[in-house]
Design a protein around this motif. Sequence first.
Motif, PDB file in Angstrom:
ATOM      1  N   LEU A   1      -4.549  14.005   4.664  1.00  0.00           N
ATOM      2  CA  LEU A   1      -4.822  12.262   3.963  1.00  0.00           C
ATOM      3  C   LEU A   1      -3.478  12.379   4.398  1.00  0.00           C
ATOM      4  O   LEU A   1      -2.330  12.629   4.015  1.00  0.00           O
ATOM      5  CB  LEU A   1      -5.054  12.957   2.648  1.00  0.00           C
ATOM      6  N   THR A   2      -3.216  10.656   4.839  1.00  0.00           N
ATOM      7  CA  THR A   2      -1.408  10.531   5.145  1.00  0.00           C
ATOM      8  C   THR A   2      -1.860   9.320   4.311  1.00  0.00           C
ATOM      9  O   THR A   2      -2.590   8.837   3.720  1.00  0.00           O
ATOM     10  CB  THR A   2      -1.602   9.921   6.288  1.00  0.00           C
ATOM     11  N   TRP A   3      -0.739   8.401   4.098  1.00  0.00           N
ATOM     12  CA  TRP A   3      -0.134   7.840   3.482  1.00  0.00           C
ATOM     13  C   TRP A   3      -0.724   6.447   3.944  1.00  0.00           C
ATOM     14  O   TRP A   3      -1.966   5.483   3.261  1.00  0.00           O
ATOM     15  CB  TRP A   3       0.932   6.907   3.394  1.00  0.00           C
ATOM     16  N   ARG A   4      -1.298   6.158   5.262  1.00  0.00           N
ATOM     17  CA  ARG A   4      -2.291   5.295   5.814  1.00  0.00           C
ATOM     18  C   ARG A   4      -3.818   4.946   5.832  1.00  0.00           C
ATOM     19  O   ARG A   4      -3.995   3.794   5.269  1.00  0.00           O
ATOM     20  CB  ARG A   4      -1.908   5.201   7.836  1.00  0.00           C
ATOM     21  N   GLN A   5      -4.028   6.234   5.673  1.00  0.00           N
ATOM     22  CA  GLN A   5      -5.306   6.271   5.300  1.00  0.00           C
ATOM     23  C   GLN A   5      -5.466   5.907   4.047  1.00  0.00           C
ATOM     24  O   GLN A   5      -6.798   5.309   3.954  1.00  0.00           O
ATOM     25  CB  GLN A   5      -5.809   8.206   5.782  1.00  0.00           C
ATOM     26  N   LEU A   6      -4.861   5.977   2.549  1.00  0.00           N
ATOM     27  CA  LEU A   6      -4.815   5.749   1.724  1.00  0.00           C
ATOM     28  C   LEU A   6      -4.530   4.440   1.010  1.00  0.00           C
ATOM     29  O   LEU A   6      -5.745   3.201   1.084  1.00  0.00           O
ATOM     30  CB  LEU A   6      -3.578   6.555   1.059  1.00  0.00           C
ATOM     31  N   VAL A   7      -3.119   3.755   2.083  1.00  0.00           N
ATOM     32  CA  VAL A   7      -3.195   1.964   1.743  1.00  0.00           C
ATOM     33  C   VAL A   7      -3.796   1.611   2.433  1.00  0.00           C
ATOM     34  O   VAL A   7      -4.588   0.063   1.687  1.00  0.00           O
ATOM     35  CB  VAL A   7      -1.839   2.332   2.118  1.00  0.00           C
ATOM     36  N   PHE A   8      -4.596   2.002   3.466  1.00  0.00           N
ATOM     37  CA  PHE A   8      -5.081   1.083   4.762  1.00  0.00           C
ATOM     38  C   PHE A   8      -6.342   0.663   4.133  1.00  0.00           C
ATOM     39  O   PHE A   8      -8.013   0.014   4.437  1.00  0.00           O
ATOM     40  CB  PHE A   8      -5.046   0.873   5.746  1.00  0.00           C
TER      41      PHE A   8
ATOM     42  N   TYR B   1      -7.380   2.167  -0.053  1.00  0.00           N
ATOM     43  CA  TYR B   1      -7.442   1.325  -1.041  1.00  0.00           C
ATOM     44  C   TYR B   1      -6.705  -0.336  -1.523  1.00  0.00           C
ATOM     45  O   TYR B   1      -7.053  -0.571  -2.115  1.00  0.00           O
ATOM     46  CB  TYR B   1      -7.503   2.264  -2.696  1.00  0.00           C
ATOM     47  N   LEU B   2      -5.289  -0.367  -0.720  1.00  0.00           N
ATOM     48  CA  LEU B   2      -5.165  -1.135  -1.384  1.00  0.00           C
ATOM     49  C   LEU B   2      -4.802  -2.752  -0.481  1.00  0.00           C
ATOM     50  O   LEU B   2      -4.974  -3.459  -1.095  1.00  0.00           O
ATOM     51  CB  LEU B   2      -3.074  -0.994  -1.083  1.00  0.00           C
ATOM     52  N   ILE B   3      -5.000  -2.164   1.387  1.00  0.00           N
ATOM     53  CA  ILE B   3      -5.159  -3.197   2.125  1.00  0.00           C
ATOM     54  C   ILE B   3      -6.539  -2.682   2.677  1.00  0.00           C
ATOM     55  O   ILE B   3      -6.514  -1.884   3.591  1.00  0.00           O
ATOM     56  CB  ILE B   3      -3.914  -3.792   3.258  1.00  0.00           C
ATOM     57  N   PRO B   4      -7.306  -2.715   3.438  1.00  0.00           N
ATOM     58  CA  PRO B   4      -8.968  -2.439   2.889  1.00  0.00           C
ATOM     59  C   PRO B   4      -8.906  -2.575   4.295  1.00  0.00           C
ATOM     60  O   PRO B   4     -10.264  -3.006   4.961  1.00  0.00           O
ATOM     61  CB  PRO B   4      -9.662  -3.404   1.959  1.00  0.00           C
ATOM     62  N   ILE B   5      -8.037  -2.213   5.299  1.00  0.00           N
ATOM     63  CA  ILE B   5      -8.971  -2.906   6.679  1.00  0.00           C
ATOM     64  C   ILE B   5      -9.715  -1.444   7.489  1.00  0.00           C
ATOM     65  O   ILE B   5     -11.016  -1.942   8.373  1.00  0.00           O
ATOM     66  CB  ILE B   5      -7.168  -2.273   7.898  1.00  0.00           C
ATOM     67  N   ILE B   6      -9.164  -0.509   6.979  1.00  0.00           N
ATOM     68  CA  ILE B   6      -9.774   1.208   7.087  1.00  0.00           C
ATOM     69  C   ILE B   6     -12.125   0.421   7.127  1.00  0.00           C
ATOM     70  O   ILE B   6     -12.648   1.026   8.149  1.00  0.00           O
ATOM     71  CB  ILE B   6      -9.889   2.377   7.000  1.00  0.00           C
ATOM     72  N   PRO B   7     -12.077   0.398   5.770  1.00  0.00           N
ATOM     73  CA  PRO B   7     -13.474   0.498   5.050  1.00  0.00           C
ATOM     74  C   PRO B   7     -14.126  -0.765   5.805  1.00  0.00           C
ATOM     75  O   PRO B   7     -15.657  -1.136   6.542  1.00  0.00           O
ATOM     76  CB  PRO B   7     -13.220  -0.608   3.644  1.00  0.00           C
ATOM     77  N   ILE B   8     -13.206  -2.111   6.222  1.00  0.00           N
ATOM     78  CA  ILE B   8     -14.355  -3.161   7.582  1.00  0.00           C
ATOM     79  C   ILE B   8     -14.169  -2.969   8.909  1.00  0.00           C
ATOM     80  O   ILE B   8     -15.107  -3.150   8.791  1.00  0.00           O
ATOM     81  CB  ILE B   8     -13.120  -4.468   6.892  1.00  0.00           C
ATOM     82  N   CYS B   9     -13.561  -1.812   9.278  1.00  0.00           N
ATOM     83  CA  CYS B   9     -13.945  -2.149  10.434  1.00  0.00           C
ATOM     84  C   CYS B   9     -15.207  -0.477  10.938  1.00  0.00           C
ATOM     85  O   CYS B   9     -15.969  -0.327  11.126  1.00  0.00           O
ATOM     86  CB  CYS B   9     -11.790  -1.553  11.605  1.00  0.00           C
ATOM     87  N   TYR B  10     -14.469   0.761  10.078  1.00  0.00           N
ATOM     88  CA  TYR B  10     -15.214   1.228   9.645  1.00  0.00           C
ATOM     89  C   TYR B  10     -16.983   1.315   9.340  1.00  0.00           C
ATOM     90  O   TYR B  10     -17.175   1.551   9.395  1.00  0.00           O
ATOM     91  CB  TYR B  10     -15.216   2.201   8.741  1.00  0.00           C
TER      92      TYR B  10
END
Length: 268
Positions: free
Chosen positions: A196-203, A205-214
């Motif tokens: 679990l990396t900081w990028r996985q967490l930040v993007f 919960y803070l900047i939801p790029i991952i949820p949108i793309c996923y």
Amino acid sequence: MKRIQLFEFEDYKWFPSWLRTCMTNLIMVLHRMMGLSEVLAYLIARVLQEKGLSKIVDLGSGSGGAMPEVLKALHKIDGLQQVELVMTDLYPNMEVAKRFNENSEDKISYLETPVNATELHSAPMGLKTMVNSFHHMPPEAARKILESAVQSKQPILIYEMAENKLPTIIWTLFLPFGLVILMLMTLFMTPFVKPLTWRQLVFTYLIPIIPICYAWDGQASMPRIYSFDDLDELLQGLETPDFYWEKGFAKKGNGKNAGTYLVGYPKN
């Protein structure tokens, strides 16, 4: 053909590799939750034992994918403890390749030179696997992959964790609901990502790029999956007396469906 050619963010070269890795991490969490490593291991074991093979060559491995976990499950099967896994990609991820190649004891290596799935004669020998990646291929490329397997007489196993069974109109109507569900799922799955990396967490919960793309890629992949009828169309002219093809539903131990598969290999 029922399949339709939508786009996924992961299809594009400009899509950041770290973001692709984060999304792959979520898919791996889903694999573990659904117990798909054991399902895949069973399918692969059948072909390895049938053809007397001891090497798997994964196509389109990207940042790792499901196959390292599947290999662990395979090593628990009697007679398959020495099976090796070679991961490949058209655009190898050098960072991931370095990580896997540093450890020689896990029987996993990552080929640092490009491998084109439509030209299997140039790939290392062994059972070729495509896990949740065949749907990314447009029909022309998908047909070439199957042709290449026949021409080079190399065994291939294609697996998709979902099935394209909804009418397109129903998929379209429920798309907004599906996107919301998948975005919420990322919030719950992220704590189970390893590492679990900081990028996985930040993007997430803070900047939801991952949820949108996923969420988009997850929804867009559904109508892109080749149905059984689509596969029959792709296989026209390739069902020869010298090459065996089989398609069907992958099964869990309890008999429930767990995705679809297409397997092909030379009879001799």
